[in-house]
Write a protein that holds these residues in place. Structure first.
Motif, PDB file in Angstrom:
ATOM      1  N   MET A 188     142.633  10.460  41.021  1.00  0.00           N
ATOM      2  CA  MET A 188     142.338   9.952  39.798  1.00  0.00           C
ATOM      3  C   MET A 188     142.814  10.522  38.460  1.00  0.00           C
ATOM      4  SD  MET A 188     139.651   6.985  40.548  1.00  0.00           S
ATOM      5  CE  MET A 188     139.270   6.486  39.463  1.00  0.00           C
ATOM      6  N   ALA A 189     142.096  12.197  38.963  1.00  0.00           N
ATOM      7  CA  ALA A 189     141.974  12.514  37.656  1.00  0.00           C
ATOM      8  C   ALA A 189     143.875  13.079  37.705  1.00  0.00           C
ATOM      9  CB  ALA A 189     140.917  13.551  37.464  1.00  0.00           C
ATOM     10  N   ARG A 190     144.580  13.204  38.118  1.00  0.00           N
ATOM     11  CA  ARG A 190     145.873  13.772  38.231  1.00  0.00           C
ATOM     12  C   ARG A 190     146.895  12.750  37.187  1.00  0.00           C
ATOM     13  NH1 ARG A 190     146.277  17.038  43.942  1.00  0.00           N
ATOM     14  NH2 ARG A 190     145.933  19.145  43.460  1.00  0.00           N
ATOM     15  N   GLU A 191     146.141  11.746  38.425  1.00  0.00           N
ATOM     16  CA  GLU A 191     147.383  10.552  37.360  1.00  0.00           C
ATOM     17  C   GLU A 191     146.835   9.979  36.068  1.00  0.00           C
ATOM     18  OE1 GLU A 191     149.191   7.579  38.552  1.00  0.00           O
ATOM     19  OE2 GLU A 191     149.129   8.598  40.827  1.00  0.00           O
ATOM     20  N   TRP A 192     145.711  10.869  35.924  1.00  0.00           N
ATOM     21  CA  TRP A 192     145.285  10.436  34.669  1.00  0.00           C
ATOM     22  C   TRP A 192     145.547  11.936  33.082  1.00  0.00           C
ATOM     23  CZ3 TRP A 192     139.861   8.397  34.664  1.00  0.00           C
ATOM     24  CH2 TRP A 192     139.864   7.238  35.149  1.00  0.00           C
ATOM     25  N   ASN A 193     146.561  12.397  34.305  1.00  0.00           N
ATOM     26  CA  ASN A 193     146.928  13.986  33.141  1.00  0.00           C
ATOM     27  C   ASN A 193     145.692  14.610  33.145  1.00  0.00           C
ATOM     28  OD1 ASN A 193     149.514  13.017  33.769  1.00  0.00           O
ATOM     29  ND2 ASN A 193     149.438  11.768  31.839  1.00  0.00           N
ATOM     30  N   PHE A 194     144.347  15.132  33.771  1.00  0.00           N
ATOM     31  CA  PHE A 194     144.001  15.558  33.478  1.00  0.00           C
ATOM     32  C   PHE A 194     143.862  16.848  33.332  1.00  0.00           C
ATOM     33  CE2 PHE A 194     139.777  12.816  34.176  1.00  0.00           C
ATOM     34  CZ  PHE A 194     140.119  11.947  33.428  1.00  0.00           C
ATOM     35  N   PRO A 195     143.208  18.171  32.069  1.00  0.00           N
ATOM     36  CA  PRO A 195     143.367  18.680  32.573  1.00  0.00           C
ATOM     37  C   PRO A 195     143.190  19.777  33.871  1.00  0.00           C
ATOM     38  CG  PRO A 195     142.061  18.878  30.949  1.00  0.00           C
ATOM     39  CD  PRO A 195     142.999  17.547  31.537  1.00  0.00           C
ATOM     40  N   ASP A 196     143.061  21.312  34.238  1.00  0.00           N
ATOM     41  CA  ASP A 196     143.653  21.782  35.422  1.00  0.00           C
ATOM     42  C   ASP A 196     141.610  22.084  35.901  1.00  0.00           C
ATOM     43  OD1 ASP A 196     145.890  21.231  36.234  1.00  0.00           O
ATOM     44  OD2 ASP A 196     146.166  23.706  35.662  1.00  0.00           O
ATOM     45  N   ASP A 197     141.071  22.118  35.078  1.00  0.00           N
ATOM     46  CA  ASP A 197     140.093  22.444  35.349  1.00  0.00           C
ATOM     47  C   ASP A 197     138.476  21.295  35.725  1.00  0.00           C
ATOM     48  OD1 ASP A 197     140.495  25.005  34.529  1.00  0.00           O
ATOM     49  OD2 ASP A 197     139.219  25.358  32.668  1.00  0.00           O
ATOM     50  N   CYS A 199     139.757  18.932  37.187  1.00  0.00           N
ATOM     51  CA  CYS A 199     140.596  18.010  37.914  1.00  0.00           C
ATOM     52  C   CYS A 199     139.834  19.176  39.047  1.00  0.00           C
ATOM     53  CB  CYS A 199     141.805  18.336  38.713  1.00  0.00           C
ATOM     54  SG  CYS A 199     142.377  17.278  37.089  1.00  0.00           S
ATOM     55  N   GLU A 200     139.224  20.574  38.952  1.00  0.00           N
ATOM     56  CA  GLU A 200     138.723  20.776  39.222  1.00  0.00           C
ATOM     57  C   GLU A 200     137.425  20.753  39.786  1.00  0.00           C
ATOM     58  OE1 GLU A 200     138.927  25.653  41.052  1.00  0.00           O
ATOM     59  OE2 GLU A 200     137.588  25.183  39.026  1.00  0.00           O
ATOM     60  N   VAL A 201     136.536  20.608  38.983  1.00  0.00           N
ATOM     61  CA  VAL A 201     135.389  20.014  38.846  1.00  0.00           C
ATOM     62  C   VAL A 201     135.167  18.776  39.831  1.00  0.00           C
ATOM     63  CG1 VAL A 201     133.086  18.869  37.092  1.00  0.00           C
ATOM     64  CG2 VAL A 201     134.544  20.887  36.838  1.00  0.00           C
ATOM     65  N   ILE A 202     135.751  17.867  39.565  1.00  0.00           N
ATOM     66  CA  ILE A 202     135.686  17.027  40.275  1.00  0.00           C
ATOM     67  C   ILE A 202     136.150  16.902  41.813  1.00  0.00           C
ATOM     68  CG2 ILE A 202     137.100  14.577  40.699  1.00  0.00           C
ATOM     69  CD1 ILE A 202     137.640  14.733  37.696  1.00  0.00           C
ATOM     70  N   SER A 203     136.833  17.219  42.000  1.00  0.00           N
ATOM     71  CA  SER A 203     136.571  18.130  43.741  1.00  0.00           C
ATOM     72  C   SER A 203     136.310  19.143  44.308  1.00  0.00           C
ATOM     73  CB  SER A 203     138.858  18.695  44.268  1.00  0.00           C
ATOM     74  OG  SER A 203     138.392  20.045  42.849  1.00  0.00           O
TER      75      SER A 203
END
Length: 291
Positions: A188-197, A199-203
């Motif tokens: 979902m974060a990638r769909e929303w174009n979240f910054p990499d940092d 995305c890493e917190v979420i994963s």
């Protein structure tokens, strides 16, 4: 990840970030920022504007007197904190109407709790960006909303099974779905174009040792999540969950220059957090009082 991608693929009503929030965040990235322009833009989304006022007037932010205008709220917050407020309101609005097995209020009590505790830990650890820690805490469990809402029967079965025996949520999710809210949230974060940092917190918020972009940020959110898990801010609480902070891998990861965690009184911190539990619940109750 393949299983997570398969579950999300084909969902036509996935939540999206409100357009107004995207435009406000773009304005905040510009070198010259006009508060009036930001206020006018937010006012085009009355739901978001109302929530900014609700949050800024909550006990968590303690203004000396009630703030009644949006511009007054933005001035009170300052440019640095406007971003975190807009992101917070955007996340809430994105998941509007996505009540699932977990329930919208318990989910946001946990999310606000982790965000606030992450900000406190970041400050004590000398982490350079406490706002970033707060936002990381707010968004870390977005994958839970997806599973809880779109797969209610399966998620309810998972929750019922967890009541019968001690079981970590991510382990139960993997047994039920073949993936977890961490991988779902990353998609979902990638769909929303979240910054990499982020995305890493979420994963990686359950597996901080796997973090490579900003391990300290992930470790901070991991510790905040653990605190909220045992301090009555975790979807109703799990009495059987316990942990020793000193034995957590994340504890060593957050140590750094300017850190004051060496003299950190963990027990006292837990008591201080207890003082904020009801304030967090009151904030969430106020945000969703019309629901």
């Amino acid at each position: 990840m393949e299983r997570a991608v398969d579950l999300i693929k084909g969902m036509t009503d996935l939540p999206t970030i409100p357009a107004v929030a995207t435009r406000v965040l773009s304005l905040l990235d510009q070198p010259e920022v006009d508060i009036d322009e930001i206020a006018d833009l937010i006012l085009t989304d009355q739901v978001m504007a109302a929530r900014v006022l609700k949050i800024v007037n909550s006990p968590l932010y303690r203004p000396s007197q009630q703030i009644t205008s949006l511009k007054g709220a933005l001035i009170y917050l300052g440019l640095r904190h406007i971003r975190e407020f807009i992101l917070t309101c955007a996340f809430i609005q994105s998941f509007e109407g996505k009540d699932g097995v977990l329930g919208v209020k318990p989910f946001w009590e946990h999310s606000f709790g982790v965000g606030i505790v992450a900000r406190i830990i970041a400050g004590k650890a000398g982490y350079r960006d406490t706002e970033k820690a707060y936002i990381g805490g707010i968004i870390h469990d977005i994958g839970e909303v997806f599973l809880s809402y779109y797969f209610r029967t399966e998620f309810q079965r998972l929750v019922d099974r967890m009541k019968e025996r001690p079981h970590l949520l991510v382990e139960a999710e993997f047994e039920e779905f073949g993936t977890t809210h961490c991988e779902i949230g990353l998609c979902m974060a990638r769909e929303w174009n979240f910054p990499d940092d982020y995305c890493e917190v979420i994963s990686c918020h359950h597996t901080p040792l796997r973090a490579t972009n900003d391990p300290r940020l992930v470790a901070i959110v991991n510790l905040a999540d653990l605190f909220c898990t045992v301090r009555r801010l975790d979807y109703g609480g799990k009495e059987w969950v316990s942990f020793s902070l000193a034995e957590e891998p994340a504890w060593g990861m957050v140590q750094g220059e300017g850190s004051r965690l060496g003299d950190f009184d963990v027990e006292r911190f837990c008591y201080e957090l207890d003082d904020q539990v009801e304030e967090i619940r009151e904030l969430v109750q106020n945000i969703f009082k019309d629901r």
